[in-house]
Design a protein around this motif. Sequence first.
Motif, mmCIF file in Angstrom:
data_model
loop_
_atom_site.group_PDB
_atom_site.id
_atom_site.type_symbol
_atom_site.label_atom_id
_atom_site.label_comp_id
_atom_site.label_asym_id
_atom_site.label_seq_id
_atom_site.Cartn_x
_atom_site.Cartn_y
_atom_site.Cartn_z
ATOM 1 N N GLN A 54 4.564 5.461 -5.498
ATOM 2 C CA GLN A 54 4.228 5.466 -6.928
ATOM 3 C C GLN A 54 3.209 6.550 -7.280
ATOM 4 O O GLN A 54 3.436 7.347 -8.193
ATOM 5 C CB GLN A 54 3.687 4.093 -7.326
ATOM 6 N N ASN A 55 2.094 6.598 -6.558
ATOM 7 C CA ASN A 55 1.047 7.572 -6.882
ATOM 8 C C ASN A 55 1.341 8.963 -6.345
ATOM 9 O O ASN A 55 1.052 9.960 -6.997
ATOM 10 C CB ASN A 55 -0.303 7.100 -6.336
ATOM 11 N N GLY A 56 1.899 9.025 -5.114
ATOM 12 C CA GLY A 56 2.131 10.322 -4.488
ATOM 13 C C GLY A 56 3.413 10.997 -4.937
ATOM 14 O O GLY A 56 3.386 12.061 -5.553
ATOM 15 N N ILE A 57 4.551 10.370 -4.644
ATOM 16 C CA ILE A 57 5.843 10.991 -4.936
ATOM 17 C C ILE A 57 6.156 10.982 -6.428
ATOM 18 O O ILE A 57 6.497 12.015 -7.013
ATOM 19 C CB ILE A 57 6.963 10.279 -4.153
ATOM 20 N N LEU A 58 6.044 9.800 -7.054
ATOM 21 C CA LEU A 58 6.352 9.719 -8.480
ATOM 22 C C LEU A 58 5.218 10.287 -9.333
ATOM 23 O O LEU A 58 5.456 10.764 -10.447
ATOM 24 C CB LEU A 58 6.617 8.263 -8.877
ATOM 25 N N GLY A 59 3.994 10.215 -8.821
ATOM 26 C CA GLY A 59 2.850 10.755 -9.553
ATOM 27 C C GLY A 59 2.600 10.086 -10.876
ATOM 28 O O GLY A 59 2.200 10.736 -11.843
ATOM 29 N N ASN A 86 17.066 9.438 -9.442
ATOM 30 C CA ASN A 86 16.127 9.543 -8.324
ATOM 31 C C ASN A 86 14.854 8.746 -8.597
ATOM 32 O O ASN A 86 14.334 8.058 -7.720
ATOM 33 C CB ASN A 86 15.772 11.009 -8.058
ATOM 34 N N MET A 87 14.355 8.882 -9.812
ATOM 35 C CA MET A 87 13.169 8.128 -10.201
ATOM 36 C C MET A 87 13.460 6.633 -10.148
ATOM 37 O O MET A 87 12.620 5.831 -9.732
ATOM 38 C CB MET A 87 12.729 8.530 -11.611
ATOM 39 N N MET A 88 14.661 6.260 -10.544
ATOM 40 C CA MET A 88 15.044 4.849 -10.529
ATOM 41 C C MET A 88 15.048 4.298 -9.110
ATOM 42 O O MET A 88 14.527 3.211 -8.846
ATOM 43 C CB MET A 88 16.432 4.665 -11.151
ATOM 44 N N ALA A 89 15.606 5.060 -8.177
ATOM 45 C CA ALA A 89 15.680 4.621 -6.789
ATOM 46 C C ALA A 89 14.288 4.477 -6.182
ATOM 47 O O ALA A 89 13.977 3.466 -5.541
ATOM 48 C CB ALA A 89 16.518 5.599 -5.974
ATOM 49 N N LEU A 90 13.452 5.491 -6.400
ATOM 50 C CA LEU A 90 12.100 5.460 -5.843
ATOM 51 C C LEU A 90 11.255 4.368 -6.486
ATOM 52 O O LEU A 90 10.509 3.664 -5.792
ATOM 53 C CB LEU A 90 11.420 6.821 -6.042
ATOM 54 N N ALA A 91 11.384 4.215 -7.790
ATOM 55 C CA ALA A 91 10.623 3.179 -8.481
ATOM 56 C C ALA A 91 11.059 1.792 -8.035
ATOM 57 O O ALA A 91 10.240 0.877 -7.907
ATOM 58 C CB ALA A 91 10.789 3.325 -9.997
ATOM 59 N N THR A 92 12.354 1.642 -7.786
ATOM 60 C CA THR A 92 12.869 0.361 -7.305
ATOM 61 C C THR A 92 12.286 0.018 -5.939
ATOM 62 O O THR A 92 11.854 -1.110 -5.685
ATOM 63 C CB THR A 92 14.402 0.391 -7.211
ATOM 64 N N VAL A 93 12.264 1.003 -5.057
ATOM 65 C CA VAL A 93 11.680 0.797 -3.724
ATOM 66 C C VAL A 93 10.210 0.423 -3.846
ATOM 67 O O VAL A 93 9.715 -0.488 -3.164
ATOM 68 C CB VAL A 93 11.841 2.061 -2.852
ATOM 69 N N ILE A 126 0.836 -1.205 0.000
ATOM 70 C CA ILE A 126 0.000 0.000 0.000
ATOM 71 C C ILE A 126 0.870 1.255 0.000
ATOM 72 O O ILE A 126 0.607 2.217 -0.724
ATOM 73 C CB ILE A 126 -0.940 0.003 1.224
ATOM 74 N N ILE A 127 1.934 1.240 0.794
ATOM 75 C CA ILE A 127 2.856 2.381 0.835
ATOM 76 C C ILE A 127 3.616 2.506 -0.484
ATOM 77 O O ILE A 127 3.776 3.599 -1.035
ATOM 78 C CB ILE A 127 3.841 2.226 2.007
ATOM 79 N N GLY A 128 4.072 1.367 -1.006
ATOM 80 C CA GLY A 128 4.831 1.396 -2.258
ATOM 81 C C GLY A 128 4.028 1.935 -3.423
ATOM 82 O O GLY A 128 4.522 2.735 -4.216
ATOM 83 N N TYR A 151 -9.647 2.327 -0.610
ATOM 84 C CA TYR A 151 -8.736 1.638 -1.530
ATOM 85 C C TYR A 151 -8.577 2.423 -2.827
ATOM 86 O O TYR A 151 -7.464 2.588 -3.338
ATOM 87 C CB TYR A 151 -9.260 0.235 -1.825
ATOM 88 N N ASN A 152 -9.692 2.899 -3.363
ATOM 89 C CA ASN A 152 -9.628 3.724 -4.569
ATOM 90 C C ASN A 152 -8.799 4.977 -4.328
ATOM 91 O O ASN A 152 -8.013 5.392 -5.185
ATOM 92 C CB ASN A 152 -11.043 4.130 -5.009
ATOM 93 N N LEU A 153 -8.978 5.573 -3.163
ATOM 94 C CA LEU A 153 -8.258 6.802 -2.834
ATOM 95 C C LEU A 153 -6.760 6.545 -2.754
ATOM 96 O O LEU A 153 -5.955 7.330 -3.265
ATOM 97 C CB LEU A 153 -8.774 7.352 -1.500
ATOM 98 N N ALA A 154 -6.378 5.441 -2.116
ATOM 99 C CA ALA A 154 -4.963 5.129 -1.948
ATOM 100 C C ALA A 154 -4.322 4.658 -3.241
ATOM 101 O O ALA A 154 -3.196 5.051 -3.576
ATOM 102 C CB ALA A 154 -4.788 4.072 -0.862
ATOM 103 N N MET A 155 -5.007 3.826 -3.988
ATOM 104 C CA MET A 155 -4.408 3.203 -5.171
ATOM 105 C C MET A 155 -4.631 3.976 -6.470
ATOM 106 O O MET A 155 -3.805 3.941 -7.370
ATOM 107 C CB MET A 155 -4.971 1.776 -5.347
#
Length: 256
Positions: free
Chosen positions: A36-41, A59-66, A29-31, A113-117
């Motif tokens: 993905q949705n919040g930081i990377l948008g 930076n995008m690579m690191a965050l996307a990997t996480v 859920i956090i990932g 769930y819709n809001l988070a995902m």
Amino acid sequence: MTHTIDERPTGLTGSRLKIIGMAFAAAGIIGRGIIQNGILGVGSLTAQQLLQVMSTSSNMMALATVSLVLQAVSTCAVPIFAMLLTEGFAHTGNFAKYLLRLFLLAVVSEIPYNLAMQGKLISTASCNPVFGLVLALVVLYFYDRYQAKNWFVRILATAAAVAWCIMLRIDEGVALVLVTCVLWLFRGNTLYRNFVGASAAVVCSFMSPFYLASPMGFLVVHFYRGNRGEGNRWVQYGVYPVLLLLVGIISILIRG
């Protein structure tokens, strides 16, 4: 409906199993919700699409990997909650009430769930995984009622549940149904149960490579001791929608 389950003197209770399963689910859920949705948008992407995003910057690579790792880790929750469902079904004194509680949890969790995902209150892109547990529970009812008398009915019930998961786009739905069925069929033999269950989880990797990590959840299931343990049922039910709501709000705040 009630079945005898052997209890071991040491190991994990059902309550602790739920905590561990929720921790795995929270990782995904956090990932997906925050990173993905919040930081990377980047919204809801497949693993392959997210890999393409990784090539744009370090930076995008690191965050996307996480995000990818956390979403893979979350699949470990599938065998845990499938196991909890089989145990709940085996011990329940009222199947209708159990099914109703689970269905209400699925309905209550859908908007968070819709809001988070998806970042929106209403979405037809997918349904939350609890609906998959609801369908899996219905399948267990047919398995128990017909037992070895009519395999055709049991196969038909399983196929119907899988079809509904696909049609309703229930996240983790197919995996939850299949793994739950395997755990129920092999519940009398722990070794076979975990081996065949892990194999079923790997088969689900054809739908998503994330499921390659899901067999690790059976390492946790192996230590289940066979009793419910302490814990307030309604608090345990409420954790999931509350977590989704918090992640959804955080994601919205991050996007500004």
